[in-house]
Design a protein around this motif. Structure first.
Motif, PDB file in Angstrom:
ATOM      1  N   LEU A 132       0.936  -1.242   0.007  1.00  0.00           N
ATOM      2  CA  LEU A 132      -0.106  -0.161  -0.082  1.00  0.00           C
ATOM      3  C   LEU A 132       0.856   1.273  -0.093  1.00  0.00           C
ATOM      4  O   LEU A 132       1.825   1.203   0.702  1.00  0.00           O
ATOM      5  N   ASN A 133       0.368   2.239  -0.646  1.00  0.00           N
ATOM      6  CA  ASN A 133       1.007   3.501  -0.763  1.00  0.00           C
ATOM      7  C   ASN A 133       1.095   4.230   0.888  1.00  0.00           C
ATOM      8  O   ASN A 133       0.090   4.471   1.141  1.00  0.00           O
ATOM      9  N   PRO A 134       2.434   4.385   1.140  1.00  0.00           N
ATOM     10  CA  PRO A 134       2.518   4.798   2.586  1.00  0.00           C
ATOM     11  C   PRO A 134       2.051   6.253   2.693  1.00  0.00           C
ATOM     12  O   PRO A 134       1.928   6.799   3.929  1.00  0.00           O
ATOM     13  N   LEU A 135       1.690   7.006   1.572  1.00  0.00           N
ATOM     14  CA  LEU A 135       1.726   8.550   1.841  1.00  0.00           C
ATOM     15  C   LEU A 135      -0.099   8.759   1.749  1.00  0.00           C
ATOM     16  O   LEU A 135      -0.305   9.820   1.709  1.00  0.00           O
ATOM     17  N   ALA A 136      -0.688   7.630   1.481  1.00  0.00           N
ATOM     18  CA  ALA A 136      -2.155   7.970   1.434  1.00  0.00           C
ATOM     19  C   ALA A 136      -2.516   7.977   2.743  1.00  0.00           C
ATOM     20  O   ALA A 136      -2.679   6.937   3.596  1.00  0.00           O
ATOM     21  N   PHE A 137      -3.682   8.611   3.140  1.00  0.00           N
ATOM     22  CA  PHE A 137      -4.254   8.827   4.568  1.00  0.00           C
ATOM     23  C   PHE A 137      -5.746   8.771   4.511  1.00  0.00           C
ATOM     24  O   PHE A 137      -6.496   8.765   5.387  1.00  0.00           O
ATOM     25  N   ASP A 138      -6.486   9.051   3.109  1.00  0.00           N
ATOM     26  CA  ASP A 138      -7.817   8.773   2.974  1.00  0.00           C
ATOM     27  C   ASP A 138      -8.343   7.505   2.752  1.00  0.00           C
ATOM     28  O   ASP A 138      -9.116   7.055   3.472  1.00  0.00           O
ATOM     29  N   VAL A 139      -7.900   6.912   1.617  1.00  0.00           N
ATOM     30  CA  VAL A 139      -8.015   5.532   1.202  1.00  0.00           C
ATOM     31  C   VAL A 139      -7.007   4.708   0.933  1.00  0.00           C
ATOM     32  O   VAL A 139      -5.836   5.356   0.818  1.00  0.00           O
ATOM     33  N   ALA A 140      -7.062   3.485   0.819  1.00  0.00           N
ATOM     34  CA  ALA A 140      -5.897   2.585   0.408  1.00  0.00           C
ATOM     35  C   ALA A 140      -5.664   2.977  -1.025  1.00  0.00           C
ATOM     36  O   ALA A 140      -6.280   2.954  -1.705  1.00  0.00           O
ATOM     37  N   ARG A 141      -4.479   3.244  -1.335  1.00  0.00           N
ATOM     38  CA  ARG A 141      -3.958   3.833  -2.614  1.00  0.00           C
ATOM     39  C   ARG A 141      -2.895   2.734  -3.092  1.00  0.00           C
ATOM     40  O   ARG A 141      -2.104   2.373  -2.432  1.00  0.00           O
TER      41      ARG A 141
END
Length: 455
Positions: A144-153
């Motif tokens: 998972l993209n570790p810079l995403a904080f809204d939804v799993a990207r």
């Protein structure tokens, strides 16, 4: 790595190691512990704990004895699951190769970085057989993209684990491959520097292929300086040839066709703001149409993509047998499209490619580079792509569009973080140059890196 060392660049860690403030053994222990305890366990497919500890101990002994192998001695590195590691099968992100014959020796570039003193900590996840720009993997999980904080990207692919391992601070660098954007896309999505070297710059011995007419390699890391050091070591050089150019000596041409089509507003804003800063710093910028871009997509539509044709040749026996049932259905579907590509069409595409490479090179001035957004959108949400294969195909094509231009035209390229777009996700600026202009490219990327990243 402990909080003290999380997210540090190679250059920052090297200062600590070379000064004796940080022991390579302690650093590799911190790295391995961080990997084992990190919340996302889909990043690494294999830890090389015994090897890593042995290499770190050897580095520590050298440093204590005043026999450092250079600035990379003791620095941890992760390898995409396409590089041969002695004693292990090369699984290429697939379970169908889990029982393959173990490699008798390391890949040449693995040997080269070991010779420079780097410490191999593990293998990282990827799109199966490197055949997707999105990074999804149904076998080992999707990092998972570790810079995403809204939804799993998504992480971007195919070097998905490479990007996430660096962005999450687990290692300072990972080595990936790039056939249509597989180093530059995940670097852009994760706010990293991603350097795709010219095809043929490094030995490909021991590297599992996708499409040999397009395959290239490169590091995903935190700075252009890091990329310059790793590039030199991968070629067996102790002293890098690339330096840092002056911004006022750099000329950039921005394409006016194809690359901005359907780009997200946030991507356009971040890219244009970066161009404004570069211009203010003295970089010469002009805009021009590249008819070759339209032509290369036309020829791919008519004859089929080179990557698809060559991937089908590589995997056609596997696709005709029971192994196909154990592969990612999306990879199977895309690869099988290669069966429809004729020899005449393939050869015609190669001929057009050669013509377009010459045509574009003739339009560029001396020491002039091409710049445009690495990807026209930020990292999209994961769940819809997992659920809808038609959407997957559409987004995959859009994600690969800008970067595959460089592979088709045989360019080298560096993706630099240049701000944020939708949902605060990173945007990348792709700086590209003709084949074998790597030193000039890296020097120019180094010159504009701080200007691009600020803001």
């Amino acid at each position: 790595m402990t909080q003290t060392h999380l997210g540090k660049s190679i250059a920052q860690l090297s200062v600590l190691i070379q000064s004796g403030s940080l022991d390579p053994v302690a650093l590799v222990e911190e790295s391995l512990d961080a990997i084992r305890t990190y919340k996302d366990q889909a990043i690494f497919t294999r830890l090389l704990e015994v090897r890593a500890k042995e290499e770190a101990a050897a580095s520590s002994r050298r440093l204590r004895g005043g026999r450092s192998r250079g600035l990379l001695d003791g620095i941890p590195v992760a390898w995409k699951d396409l590089f041969a590691i002695a004693g292990l099968p090369t699984t290429a992100g697939s379970i169908v190769l889990a029982d393959a014959e173990p490699a008798q020796d390391d890949a040449d570039v693995v040997k080269a970085l070991k010779a420079a003193g780097m410490v191999a900590v593990g293998r990282v996840n990827m799109s199966e057989f490197a055949f997707s720009g999105l990074g999804l993997n149904p076998h080992y999980g999707t990092p998972l993209n570790p810079l995403a904080f809204d939804v799993a990207r998504i992480p971007g692919g195919s070097s998905s684990g490479s990007a996430v391992a660096v962005a999450a601070g687990l290692v300072p660098v990972s080595i990936g491959t790039d056939t249509g954007g597989s180093v530059r896309i995940p670097s852009a999505f994760n706010g990293l520097v991603g350097y795709k070297a010219s095809r043929g710059r490094y030995s490909m011995a021991g590297v599992f292929p996708l499409a040999t007419s397009l395959d290239s390699l490169g590091p995903l890391c935190r700075s252009v300086q890091d990329a310059i050091w790793v590039d030199a070591a991968m070629r067996g050089r102790f002293v890098p040839e690339a330096g840092r150019a002056e911004p006022t000596a750099l000329s950039i041409v921005v394409p006016t066709n194809v690359v901005m089509d359907n780009a997200e507003d946030g991507v356009i804003a971040a890219f244009e703001a970066t161009l404004g800063r570069l211009s203010a710093a003295g970089v010469k910028i002009r805009r021009a149409a590249f008819p070759a871009f339209d032509r290369l997509f036309q020829v791919m539509a008519e004859n089929g993509p080179l990557a698809t044709a060559e991937a089908f040749v590589l995997h056609h026996r596997r696709l005709a047998g029971p192994e196909a049932e154990a592969m990612d259905r999306r990879v199977v579907a895309r690869t099988r499209l290669g069966e429809k590509i004729t020899l005449i069409g393939y050869l015609e595409t190669l001929k057009v490619r050669e013509q377009l490479i010459k045509e574009v090179a003739a339009t560029l001035g001396s020491n002039e580079f091409i710049a445009y957004p690495t990807v026209a959108h930020v990292a999209p949400a994961l769940a819809p792509l997992e659920a809808d294969d038609e959407l997957f195909v559409k987004v995959n094509g859009r994600t690969l569009r800008n970067t595959l231009i460089g592979n088709f035209l045989d360019w080298c390229g560096v993706s630099l973080p240049c701000g944020t777009g939708d949902a605060g996700m990173p945007v990348g600026l792709l700086l590209s140059g003709p084949k074998d202009h790597d030193e000039q490219l890296l020097s120019s990327a180094s010159a504009i890196e701080n200007i691009a990243v600020v803001g």
